[in-house]
Structures are given as structure tokens and as C-alpha cells.
Design a protein around this motif. Structure first.
Motif, PDB file in Angstrom:
ATOM      1  N   SER A  80       0.825  -1.211   0.000  1.00  0.00           N
ATOM      2  CA  SER A  80       0.000   0.000   0.000  1.00  0.00           C
ATOM      3  C   SER A  80       0.859   1.262   0.000  1.00  0.00           C
ATOM      4  O   SER A  80       0.579   2.209  -0.742  1.00  0.00           O
ATOM      5  CB  SER A  80      -0.912  -0.003   1.226  1.00  0.00           C
ATOM      6  N   THR A  83       3.811   1.127  -3.250  1.00  0.00           N
ATOM      7  CA  THR A  83       3.348   1.135  -4.635  1.00  0.00           C
ATOM      8  C   THR A  83       2.830   2.537  -4.948  1.00  0.00           C
ATOM      9  O   THR A  83       1.925   3.032  -4.277  1.00  0.00           O
ATOM     10  CB  THR A  83       2.227   0.116  -4.855  1.00  0.00           C
ATOM     11  N   THR A  84       3.420   3.170  -5.937  1.00  0.00           N
ATOM     12  CA  THR A  84       2.986   4.511  -6.309  1.00  0.00           C
ATOM     13  C   THR A  84       2.377   4.475  -7.707  1.00  0.00           C
ATOM     14  O   THR A  84       2.466   3.477  -8.426  1.00  0.00           O
ATOM     15  CB  THR A  84       4.171   5.495  -6.308  1.00  0.00           C
ATOM     16  N   SER A  85       1.776   5.588  -8.080  1.00  0.00           N
ATOM     17  CA  SER A  85       1.135   5.660  -9.401  1.00  0.00           C
ATOM     18  C   SER A  85       2.147   5.868 -10.512  1.00  0.00           C
ATOM     19  O   SER A  85       1.823   5.767 -11.686  1.00  0.00           O
ATOM     20  CB  SER A  85       0.104   6.798  -9.423  1.00  0.00           C
ATOM     21  N   GLU A  86       3.393   6.175 -10.118  1.00  0.00           N
ATOM     22  CA  GLU A  86       4.406   6.439 -11.129  1.00  0.00           C
ATOM     23  C   GLU A  86       5.061   5.147 -11.598  1.00  0.00           C
ATOM     24  O   GLU A  86       5.031   4.120 -10.923  1.00  0.00           O
ATOM     25  CB  GLU A  86       5.475   7.376 -10.561  1.00  0.00           C
ATOM     26  N   SER A  89       7.579   2.975  -9.233  1.00  0.00           N
ATOM     27  CA  SER A  89       7.153   2.358  -7.977  1.00  0.00           C
ATOM     28  C   SER A  89       8.248   1.455  -7.419  1.00  0.00           C
ATOM     29  O   SER A  89       8.865   0.672  -8.138  1.00  0.00           O
ATOM     30  CB  SER A  89       5.877   1.548  -8.201  1.00  0.00           C
TER      31      SER A  89
END
Length: 481
Positions: A80, A83-86, A89
Motif C-alpha cells: 500500500s 506502490t505509487t502511481s508512477e 514504484s
């Protein structure tokens, strides 16, 4: 601050300490000799051999992708937050996934949690599983045991200049911010050098100057990948002349009435004599000596490449192989690698760095199993260190400066296949989170170092002298050796 006393008497006193032991000597005041004699007596049998190797990861290794909790609750928190939107990640694939983290099963259960290490470290996993590697969780500089509430209120003394690279590198190696004079590796050398016929070979760096190896009397001896570095031009032809080399030697080693020139000559004579002893004592690299390391596989490209860290450890192994010729019974070594300041592109950068780390440690472990016919794994212990850990939160495709971190201890004497210390809760806003997931250490560098020093043969009194904050902690020996 120590102010320089420019008087002639003080200058002569300092110079005599630096050169009193002759061409190979290390300054050893009488009181220090008495201390080391006491150390030797306390050890009983001083005819054994032990070596410590500090492997420093400059830049601050990200602990949260190196050793991971993988139980359902922890893994949910991990994915959570990391993990990024880019596209950058930094979250790693789960156990069992293609390229997923590698599961490890510590001997000591920690409240139903499960664990893994980075997928770039299969060799280190194998050593862990074989019982020759341990993980020490959440280690960092502390002056006293500190709770989150005490940290926030600044109600207890805190380490100076937290989150600063240079200062925390120095604090890890030498108890004080940048500018420290003595490191705990060098101080151990001070107290144990009397066990060695040639004290100059007590503290050796294969990675340039390191405050870790600086003692009050012991000087670190720096070597290159080929071993002892000779002063060029002293033998053979120099500028087309067969006699110029001898003339140069006379110029740089000759006696003089000038105090600075005299000390320069003493240092140069030591260097020449030390090189002439170390070069023939070291085992050769390759066939008939210490095997050359294989190339490692870059996990990002799949290509083979040389591993500079493995080559440093080969140099260390070659010196260890010459321990008898050098009269060495206790030695402290320093090796290092850089590049761990992963503010950007962490997932690819750290994967390559940890692949090199794992490959190099495995090479050294295998090499120590057969050093010119002797298995020295019980007598040689390698441990990792780094500036600090990193934040659990991501800045997009990297992490920022943290505090506590997880470290590896490797060797035959290690009580391995275990995690020492309580592995921190995975996530944010827990009792070890000082902000953005930066860990408040639960184990101090003093406790970590004192455990190593105890195995190395130092007494309780000597450990108290070397680690100034250890008296503030109840657990002085973490039990991993």
C-alpha cells in the motif's frame, strides 16, 4: 576541541610516539602496552587468529526492500505504501512471483510473522539458510535507549546531526560527527595490536581512508586491489638512470635536523618496509593462491560484469592467507561500496547494488572455507554498516534519509539463520516511526559493535572504553556470535 601545542617539547613528544617503534612501528605508549598485555592475558590462548571485516554501504541502504516482513498484514501495508502511481514504484513482487522476494525462515519465531530478503540476494539467502548469516534488525546510533515520545519531546540526549550523510557515516564508524579522530575498529586495534608481531598490519583498509580504522596509536594501513602499494621509482631505472632510484630513496628517507622532514622520512621508511613485508606474504591472486572472483550478473540487464567489492574482499583474503608470515593474530579490515543514496530510480539501482553485495559476500564465504587449505570461517566475521536507513514512504521512485536499518553478520562463528532484535512493524505511524516511516533504532551501534568486540576477545573494561555509550544499555551482547 584539541588545540595544537606548537612548543618544541610537544612536537618532539608527538614525533617520538609516531616513530618510536622503528621502521615498522606503531606508536604505543607504555600505558597502552600495559592495557594490551592485560588483554592478551585475559584471552588466554593468544596463538589463535581472528579477523573482523566491516563492509560499509555508503549512501544509506534502503532497509525496507532489503529485509521484508511478508505476513499478510505486513505485506498489505508494504504494498500500500510502496506502490505509487508512477512508473518508478519501488514495491517489490511478492514471494513466488516472477522476480519476487526470497523467503527466509528464522529459527526464532516473531509473533507469527514471515520474512524475505531482496530478490537480488539468492547467494546471501543460501548462506542464511545454512546458518552462517544473521540479520540484526533496526540498528542505528543512539546515546541512550529512546522511545518515540522521548524523541519527539527531546527529553533524552539524541545523536547529533541525524539524517546527514557525512556526519552519520562518522557517527557509525567513530561515535562522533564528521571530524572524529578515532573509530571503534582502530580502537580495537589499539588494544589488541600487542598480539601481532608487526602491529602495522593490525588495521587494514582495502577501500581508502576510513575513520573506522583510526586508533589512538594504531594507524590504518591502506592497500590497493593488488595489495601493498610500492613507492614508484625506488628500484630499476628512473629517468633512464640506474642510480637515480637510490638517490631518490636517500632524499625521501634520509635523516635531517628538520622536524617535519624527519617525520616524513620515518613515515616513508615505514611504508617501504611494510610494503616489502606484505607483498611477499600475501597469497597470489588466481591459480595457486586465492581464487579470482567470478563476474556477477546485473539483474537489470542480465549481463556479466566485474564486482569491485568482491575484488576488495579478495585482497582481504590474500592478506589473511599471509597471516602467519606477518605474525598476525588479530586484524580488522574495511571494505566498502557506494551508490546507496537512492533518492531516484531506487528499484533498479538497489537491485544492482544488492546483487553485488550478495555475490561478493558469497565469494568471501566460499574463499574463507579454504584459505590455502585451512577453513577459517569460524575465525573470520564480516558485518555490514551504512549511513542510516531510509524512509518507508516513497518520493515517487526513490526514498529519503532515515535512521534505523537492518544489517547482516556473516561467518562460521555467527549464530545464523535468525533475526536479532524485534523486527519493526511494517507501515506508518507506529512506535518506531519518527516520520515518513523512518525507524527509531531499537538496537544501538554500541550494542552491535560491543557484541563483535566481545567475540574478538576484548574484556568488559575494554569494551566500555571503546564504546562510550554502552553503559547506558542493559543488553551489552546481542548474542549473534
Amino acid at each position: 576541541m584539541h588545540h595544537f601545542n606548537a612548543s618544541r617539547r610537544e612536537f618532539l613528544r608527538l614525533s617520538s610516539l609516531l616513530s618510536s617503534a622503528g621502521a615498522l612501528g606503531v606508536a604505543a605508549p607504555f600505558a597502552l602496552n600495559l592495557a594490551t598485555m592485560g588483554s592478551a592475558a585475559a584471552q588466554g590462548n593468544v596463538n589463535d587468529y581472528k579477523a573482523l571485516i566491516c563492509l560499509f554501504m555508503y549512501g544509506a541502504n534502503d532497509q525496507a526492500n532489503t529485509v521484508l516482513a511478508t505476513d499478510s498484514t505486513s505485506w498489505t501495508q508494504y504494498t500500500s505504501v510502496r506502490t505509487t502511481s508512477e512508473a518508478g514504484s519501488i514495491a517489490l513482487p511478492a514471494v513466488g512471483s516472477n522476480g519476487g522476494v526470497l523467503p527466509i525462515v528464522p529459527n526464532t519465531n516473531q509473533a507469527g510473522r514471515t520474512f524475505a530478503i531482496h530478490p537480488s540476494m539468492p547467494e546471501l539467502k543460501n548462506i542464511f539458510d545454512a546458518g552462517r548469516a544473521a540479520i540484526v534488525a533496526n540498528v542505528g546510533p543512539l546515546l541512550v535507549p529512546t522511545t518515540l515520545e522521548q524523541y519527539k519531546a527531546a527529553s533524552v540526549p539524541l545523536p547529533p546531526k541525524l539524517f546527514s550523510h557525512n556526519d552519520q557515516q562518522s557517527l557509525w564508524q567513530a561515535y562522533a560527527p564528521e571530524g572524529a579522530a578515532y573509530g571503534w575498529g582502530g580502537r580495537m586495534g589499539d588494544l589488541l595490536a600487542a598480539n601481532n608481531s608487526n602491529p602495522i598490519f593490525t588495521a587494514i583498509s582495502a577501500s581508502g581512508n576510513a575513520v573506522f580504522l583510526s586508533g589512538r596509536s594504531i594507524r590504518q594501513y591502506q592497500v590497493g586491489n593488488s595489495g601493498a602499494v610500492a613507492i614508484a621509482g625506488l628500484s630499476g631505472s628512473l629517468y633512464g638512470s640506474t642510480t637515480a632510484g637510490a638517490t631518490l630513496r636517500n632524499i625521501i628517507t634520509g635523516d635531517t635536523a628538520n622536524y617535519f622532514q624527519k617525520e616524513h622520512a620515518a613515515v616513508t621508511n615505514r611504508a617501504i618496509s611494510a610494503q616489502s613485508m606484505l607483498a611477499p606474504a600475501m597469497a597470489v591472486a588466481g591459480a595457486g593462491g586465492i581464487a579470482n572472483p567470478s563476474q556477477y550478473t546485473n539483474p537489470n540487464t542480465g549481463l556479466l560484469a566485474n564486482n569491485a567489492l568482491a575484488i576488495q574482499l579478495q585482497t582481504v583474503a590474500r592478506i589473511i592467507a599471509g597471516r602467519n608470515a606477518l605474525g598476525a593474530k588479530r586484524q580488522v579490515f574495511f571494505v566498502s561500496m557506494g551508490g546507496f543514496d537512492t533518492h531516484d530510480a531506487q528499484r533498479t539501482a538497489q537491485a544492482d547494488l544488492l546483487a553485488k553485495l550478495s555475490h561478493a559476500i558469497a565469494y568471501f564465504d566460499t574463499t574463507m572455507a579454504n584459505v590455502m587449505g585451512s577453513d577459517l570461517r569460524q575465525q573470520v566475521t564480516l558485518f555490514t554498516a551504512s549511513d542510516f536507513g531510509r524512509t518507508f514512504t516513497s518520493n515517487g521512485d526513490g526514498t529519503d534519509h532515515g535512521w534505523g536499518s537492518h544489517h547482516f553478520v556473516v561467518g562460521g562463528a555467527v549464530k545464523g539463520k535468525d533475526i536479532y532484535g524485534n523486527f519493526p512493524v511494517t507501515g506508518l505511524k507506529h512506535t518506531q516511526d519518527v516520520g515518513s516511516g523512518s525507524l527509531l533504532p531499537q538496537i544501538s551501534v554500541d550494542q552491535y559493535g560491543a557484541t563483535l568486540a566481545n567475540w574478538f576477545g576484548l574484556s568488559t573494561t575494554q569494551i566500555n572504553d571503546i564504546f562510550p555509550n554502552i553503559i547506558n544499555f542493559n543488553n551489552r551482547n546481542l548474542g549473534f556470535l
